[in-house]
Design a protein around this motif. Structure first.
Motif, PDB file in Angstrom:
ATOM      1  N   PHE A   1       0.690  -1.122   0.036  1.00 19.35           N
ATOM      2  CA  PHE A   1      -0.030   0.093   0.074  1.00 19.35           C
ATOM      3  C   PHE A   1       0.810   1.060   0.010  1.00 19.35           C
ATOM      4  CE2 PHE A   1      -3.573  -2.648   1.616  1.00 19.35           C
ATOM      5  CZ  PHE A   1      -4.552  -2.222   1.026  1.00 19.35           C
ATOM      6  N   VAL A   2       2.145   1.188   0.248  1.00 16.11           N
ATOM      7  CA  VAL A   2       3.045   2.369   0.056  1.00 16.11           C
ATOM      8  C   VAL A   2       2.664   3.120  -1.168  1.00 16.11           C
ATOM      9  CG1 VAL A   2       5.397   2.992  -0.023  1.00 16.11           C
ATOM     10  CG2 VAL A   2       4.845   1.149   1.444  1.00 16.11           C
ATOM     11  N   ASP A   3       2.574   4.497  -0.956  1.00 17.59           N
ATOM     12  CA  ASP A   3       2.151   5.111  -2.170  1.00 17.59           C
ATOM     13  C   ASP A   3       3.067   6.541  -2.266  1.00 17.59           C
ATOM     14  OD1 ASP A   3       1.484   6.729   0.196  1.00 17.59           O
ATOM     15  OD2 ASP A   3      -0.595   6.931  -0.434  1.00 17.59           O
ATOM     16  N   ILE A   4       4.277   6.125  -2.185  1.00 15.80           N
ATOM     17  CA  ILE A   4       5.253   7.093  -2.616  1.00 15.80           C
ATOM     18  C   ILE A   4       5.939   6.743  -4.006  1.00 15.80           C
ATOM     19  CG2 ILE A   4       7.510   8.079  -2.092  1.00 15.80           C
ATOM     20  CD1 ILE A   4       6.962   7.381   0.876  1.00 15.80           C
ATOM     21  N   PRO A   5       5.935   7.699  -4.848  1.00 12.25           N
ATOM     22  CA  PRO A   5       5.526   8.890  -5.038  1.00 12.25           C
ATOM     23  C   PRO A   5       4.121   9.005  -5.301  1.00 12.25           C
ATOM     24  CG  PRO A   5       6.679   8.576  -6.995  1.00 12.25           C
ATOM     25  CD  PRO A   5       6.556   7.366  -6.331  1.00 12.25           C
ATOM     26  N   ASN A   6       3.681  10.382  -5.353  1.00 13.57           N
ATOM     27  CA  ASN A   6       2.398  10.766  -6.042  1.00 13.57           C
ATOM     28  C   ASN A   6       1.106  10.027  -5.465  1.00 13.57           C
ATOM     29  OD1 ASN A   6       3.753  12.461  -7.370  1.00 13.57           O
ATOM     30  ND2 ASN A   6       4.372  10.827  -9.133  1.00 13.57           N
ATOM     31  N   HIS A   7       1.038   9.354  -4.314  1.00 13.56           N
ATOM     32  CA  HIS A   7      -0.133   8.841  -3.544  1.00 13.56           C
ATOM     33  C   HIS A   7      -0.428   7.698  -4.561  1.00 13.56           C
ATOM     34  CE1 HIS A   7       0.155  11.357  -0.043  1.00 13.56           C
ATOM     35  NE2 HIS A   7       0.191  12.520  -0.950  1.00 13.56           N
ATOM     36  N   VAL A   8       0.287   7.159  -5.325  1.00 13.93           N
ATOM     37  CA  VAL A   8      -0.118   5.915  -6.147  1.00 13.93           C
ATOM     38  C   VAL A   8       0.228   4.728  -5.438  1.00 13.93           C
ATOM     39  CG1 VAL A   8      -0.196   5.002  -8.341  1.00 13.93           C
ATOM     40  CG2 VAL A   8      -0.083   7.384  -8.229  1.00 13.93           C
ATOM     41  N   PRO A   9      -0.573   3.988  -4.878  1.00 18.30           N
ATOM     42  CA  PRO A   9      -0.411   2.879  -4.024  1.00 18.30           C
ATOM     43  C   PRO A   9       0.396   1.655  -5.024  1.00 18.30           C
ATOM     44  CG  PRO A   9      -2.609   3.019  -4.253  1.00 18.30           C
ATOM     45  CD  PRO A   9      -2.212   4.138  -4.755  1.00 18.30           C
ATOM     46  N   HIS A  10       1.550   1.112  -4.527  1.00 22.17           N
ATOM     47  CA  HIS A  10       2.105   0.319  -5.177  1.00 22.17           C
ATOM     48  C   HIS A  10       1.469  -1.177  -5.893  1.00 22.17           C
ATOM     49  CE1 HIS A  10       6.109   2.173  -3.383  1.00 22.17           C
ATOM     50  NE2 HIS A  10       5.506   3.045  -4.094  1.00 22.17           N
ATOM     51  N   PHE A  11       0.230  -1.268  -5.114  1.00 18.45           N
ATOM     52  CA  PHE A  11      -0.199  -2.398  -5.686  1.00 18.45           C
ATOM     53  C   PHE A  11      -0.825  -2.314  -7.029  1.00 18.45           C
ATOM     54  CE2 PHE A  11      -3.659  -0.620  -3.107  1.00 18.45           C
ATOM     55  CZ  PHE A  11      -4.617  -0.614  -4.017  1.00 18.45           C
ATOM     56  N   THR A  12      -1.114  -0.963  -7.422  1.00 11.18           N
ATOM     57  CA  THR A  12      -1.830  -0.521  -8.534  1.00 11.18           C
ATOM     58  C   THR A  12      -0.574  -0.690  -9.643  1.00 11.18           C
ATOM     59  OG1 THR A  12      -1.160   1.604  -8.342  1.00 11.18           O
ATOM     60  CG2 THR A  12      -3.394   0.751  -7.628  1.00 11.18           C
ATOM     61  N   LYS A  13       0.652  -0.774  -9.195  1.00  7.28           N
ATOM     62  CA  LYS A  13       1.819  -0.915 -10.196  1.00  7.28           C
ATOM     63  C   LYS A  13       2.559  -2.410 -10.198  1.00  7.28           C
ATOM     64  CE  LYS A  13       3.438   3.733  -9.252  1.00  7.28           C
ATOM     65  NZ  LYS A  13       4.449   4.520  -8.683  1.00  7.28           N
ATOM     66  N   GLY A  14       1.676  -3.306  -9.666  1.00  6.81           N
ATOM     67  CA  GLY A  14       2.090  -4.797  -9.835  1.00  6.81           C
ATOM     68  C   GLY A  14       2.638  -5.286  -8.424  1.00  6.81           C
ATOM     69  N   MET A  15       2.693  -4.654  -7.259  1.00  5.91           N
ATOM     70  CA  MET A  15       2.953  -5.228  -6.007  1.00  5.91           C
ATOM     71  C   MET A  15       1.553  -5.987  -5.307  1.00  5.91           C
ATOM     72  SD  MET A  15       5.957  -2.892  -4.449  1.00  5.91           S
ATOM     73  CE  MET A  15       6.555  -4.248  -3.483  1.00  5.91           C
ATOM     74  N   VAL A  16       1.181  -6.939  -6.128  1.00  9.03           N
ATOM     75  CA  VAL A  16      -0.006  -7.670  -5.660  1.00  9.03           C
ATOM     76  C   VAL A  16       0.220  -9.227  -5.906  1.00  9.03           C
ATOM     77  CG1 VAL A  16      -1.453  -6.947  -7.642  1.00  9.03           C
ATOM     78  CG2 VAL A  16      -2.544  -7.716  -5.577  1.00  9.03           C
ATOM     79  N   ARG A  17      -0.231 -10.086  -5.119  1.00 12.72           N
ATOM     80  CA  ARG A  17       0.275 -11.475  -5.229  1.00 12.72           C
ATOM     81  C   ARG A  17      -0.609 -12.268  -4.391  1.00 12.72           C
ATOM     82  NH1 ARG A  17       5.358 -14.177  -7.133  1.00 12.72           N
ATOM     83  NH2 ARG A  17       4.965 -16.415  -6.176  1.00 12.72           N
ATOM     84  N   PRO A  18      -1.244 -13.328  -4.899  1.00 12.07           N
ATOM     85  CA  PRO A  18      -1.983 -14.227  -4.211  1.00 12.07           C
ATOM     86  C   PRO A  18      -1.100 -15.179  -3.447  1.00 12.07           C
ATOM     87  CG  PRO A  18      -1.948 -14.858  -6.290  1.00 12.07           C
ATOM     88  CD  PRO A  18      -1.229 -13.576  -6.216  1.00 12.07           C
ATOM     89  N   LEU A  19      -1.703 -15.721  -2.220  1.00 12.09           N
ATOM     90  CA  LEU A  19      -0.988 -16.545  -1.554  1.00 12.09           C
ATOM     91  C   LEU A  19      -2.043 -17.520  -0.804  1.00 12.09           C
ATOM     92  CD1 LEU A  19       1.667 -17.591   0.306  1.00 12.09           C
ATOM     93  CD2 LEU A  19       0.765 -16.309   2.276  1.00 12.09           C
ATOM     94  N   LYS A  20      -1.721 -18.983  -0.854  1.00 14.83           N
ATOM     95  CA  LYS A  20      -2.777 -19.735  -0.385  1.00 14.83           C
ATOM     96  C   LYS A  20      -2.173 -20.445   0.942  1.00 14.83           C
ATOM     97  CE  LYS A  20      -5.691 -23.244  -2.567  1.00 14.83           C
ATOM     98  NZ  LYS A  20      -6.794 -22.406  -2.759  1.00 14.83           N
ATOM     99  N   VAL A  21      -3.114 -20.630   1.908  1.00 17.24           N
ATOM    100  CA  VAL A  21      -2.305 -21.271   3.265  1.00 17.24           C
ATOM    101  C   VAL A  21      -3.387 -22.534   3.327  1.00 17.24           C
ATOM    102  CG1 VAL A  21      -2.392 -20.882   5.578  1.00 17.24           C
ATOM    103  CG2 VAL A  21      -2.316 -18.995   4.212  1.00 17.24           C
ATOM    104  N   THR A  22      -2.608 -23.426   3.404  1.00 15.35           N
ATOM    105  CA  THR A  22      -3.271 -24.977   3.457  1.00 15.35           C
ATOM    106  C   THR A  22      -3.281 -25.270   4.944  1.00 15.35           C
ATOM    107  OG1 THR A  22      -1.259 -25.978   2.978  1.00 15.35           O
ATOM    108  CG2 THR A  22      -2.646 -25.244   1.226  1.00 15.35           C
ATOM    109  N   ALA A  23      -4.051 -26.530   5.170  1.00 17.96           N
ATOM    110  CA  ALA A  23      -4.138 -26.816   6.560  1.00 17.96           C
ATOM    111  C   ALA A  23      -2.555 -27.531   6.947  1.00 17.96           C
ATOM    112  CB  ALA A  23      -5.253 -28.053   6.842  1.00 17.96           C
TER     113      ALA A  23
END
Ligand SMILES: [Cu+2]
Length: 306
Positions: free
Chosen positions: A152-174
């Motif tokens: 969620f870091v939004d430096i610079p220009n208040h654009v959160p980094h997840f919108t630039k590619g810093m998003v990734r799924p993670l599965k947690v199994t038993a």
């Protein structure tokens, strides 16, 4: 550090679609390695050790390298920021039985006025921002289910980094086998609307901090060691320039990490090595009522280590 949920829906939907394809393809995460600090063994990117329950996640401008799945239980996330920018690792749990189709409109609605995230997602925590290149950590109890890793870091220009590619799924199994014990702690940081309360000895040396959210809103704790002679005013001025993209020279602080946002009633742990100096804890989570970062509501705590 700072937060916006505006376009999260679309980005997360894309990431989750990519996940199912990726699982079919079985990527080899073992071959990606990078030299660590001089004199240490190379560090594998994006790994999980089921014996120690340590997950290593790397971040850079603008991507994560992380394991695709881990097993449930108390897990230590080591976040290595390869830079050059500031990043963190926010872990979000998706409610069971919810689909991306349910999730999207809820996040779109949430993005309009910065209210708390919808009930379908849970801010679970994670390591907060270390100085790049550097490392931070958080230990939290992972339940089986579907998660998303975000910056969620939004430096610079208040654009959160997840919108630039810093998003990734993670599965947690038993998990199978014996569960790891909850960490023991010597310093507790209580997070509330809007204050940090520190209980325990803030002596020089390595500490395990327990970060306990007594809510009701979600909160985070970013731990900064101020450079000699610098104050919170210098931090604010630097951050303003960083957002504008005009910051020059070294920051007036060392970012040590801390914990990314967690919902009310949850606790997680992090370790940090304190040396003599002045420190500050900050919460950048946008307020549920007015959208201002909590630090503007007074969620700033300065302390000194001798
Ligand atoms: Cu980032």
């Amino acid at each position: 550090m700072s937060r916006s949920v505006g376009t999260l829906a679309m980005v997360v939907a894309t990431a989750l679609c990519a996940c199912s394809q990726k699982e079919a393809a079985k990527p080899d995460t073992t071959k990606v390695t990078q030299a660590g600090t001089p004199g240490t063994a190379p560090v594998s990117l994006g790994s999980f050790d089921p014996a120690t329950h340590v997950a290593i996640v790397h971040g850079k401008d603008f991507a994560f390298d992380a394991p695709d799945s881990i097993t449930a239980g108390w897990t230590t996330f080591r976040f290595v920021n390869d830079g050059p920018g500031l990043h963190h690792l926010q872990i979000i749990r998706l409610d069971s039985g919810k689909t991306v189709a349910d999730f999207g409109p809820a996040m779109e609605a949430a993005g309009k006025n910065h209210p708390p995230p919808p009930a379908r997602i849970v801010l679970a925590g994670g390591p907060n921002s270390p100085n790049p290149p550097g490392e931070s950590n958080a230990t939290l109890n992972m339940l089986p289910g579907n998660y998303v890793l975000l910056c969620f870091v939004d430096i610079p220009n208040h654009v959160p980094h997840f919108t630039k590619g810093m998003v990734r799924p993670l599965k947690v199994t038993a998990a199978s086998g014996a569960a790891l014990a909850e960490p023991t702690t010597d310093v507790t940081i209580e997070l509330a609307d809007y204050a940090f309360t520190i209980k325990g000895p803030l002596t020089a040396g390595k500490h395990t901090f327990k970060a306990e959210n007594k809510g009701p809103q979600p909160h985070e704790a970013e731990l900064l060691r101020l450079a000699p002679g610098k104050t919170m005013k210098d931090v604010s001025e630097f951050m303003e320039k960083a957002y504008a993209g005009t910051a020059s020279g070294p920051p007036p602080f060392d970012a040590l990490g801390g914990i990314a946002a967690e919902v009310s009633g949850t606790s997680q742990y992090f370790t940090a090595d304190l040396t003599a100096g002045n420190y500050v804890l900050l919460c950048f989570v946008p307020d549920g009522k007015d959208g201002k970062p909590h630090l503007e509501h007074g969620m700033v705590k300065e302390f000194k280590v001798n």
